[in-house]
Design a protein around this motif. Sequence first.
Motif, PDB file in Angstrom:
ATOM      1  N   UNK A 273       0.822  -1.203   0.000  1.00 59.06           N
ATOM      2  CA  UNK A 273       0.000   0.000   0.000  1.00 59.06           C
ATOM      3  C   UNK A 273       0.858   1.255   0.000  1.00 59.06           C
ATOM      4  N   UNK A 274       1.857   1.326   0.871  1.00 58.48           N
ATOM      5  CA  UNK A 274       2.666   2.543   0.948  1.00 58.48           C
ATOM      6  C   UNK A 274       3.612   2.673  -0.234  1.00 58.48           C
ATOM      7  N   UNK A 275       3.964   1.559  -0.866  1.00 59.29           N
ATOM      8  CA  UNK A 275       4.840   1.640  -2.034  1.00 59.29           C
ATOM      9  C   UNK A 275       4.091   2.031  -3.295  1.00 59.29           C
ATOM     10  N   UNK A 276       2.809   1.742  -3.364  1.00 55.69           N
ATOM     11  CA  UNK A 276       2.051   2.040  -4.588  1.00 55.69           C
ATOM     12  C   UNK A 276       1.068   3.185  -4.425  1.00 55.69           C
ATOM     13  N   UNK A 277       0.863   3.639  -3.199  1.00 49.41           N
ATOM     14  CA  UNK A 277      -0.136   4.669  -2.937  1.00 49.41           C
ATOM     15  C   UNK A 277       0.326   6.059  -3.311  1.00 49.41           C
ATOM     16  N   UNK A 278      -0.631   6.958  -3.306  1.00 49.09           N
ATOM     17  CA  UNK A 278      -0.341   8.364  -3.500  1.00 49.09           C
ATOM     18  C   UNK A 278      -0.272   9.021  -2.140  1.00 49.09           C
ATOM     19  N   UNK A 279      -0.846  10.207  -2.028  1.00 47.80           N
ATOM     20  CA  UNK A 279      -0.851  10.888  -0.733  1.00 47.80           C
ATOM     21  C   UNK A 279      -1.825  10.228   0.239  1.00 47.80           C
TER      22      UNK A 279
END
Length: 105
Positions: A51-57
């Motif tokens: 999630x944190x590697x592919x997410x935006x803000x």
Amino acid sequence: MSSSPPETETYEVTLSRDERWVVHYVVSNRLDDALDADETPPEWILEVLETVETGGETDRFTGTQADRLYDAVTAYVDREETPDRDVSDGSTVLDRLEDVRNARA
């Protein structure tokens, strides 16, 4: 006896680049610890990392992921050797995760 259905409701958590870095660092260390111990890492670690590697803000976490991440970040922030900048960003992450916890209550 039936099992509980998987948790599918997610909650938005807005993280700055530095806050996301703290989350990534904490979760990556948990992943490394599991691998070093020849254990299969818990699925929530892999999911949060993805999630944190592919997410935006704005990242989306399930309630369970938010709870486990809250515990992991708390342990990191409470360590004496954690750099002050990480304590500050980690504390902000904890505030945002606390909002998720309150929304579920």
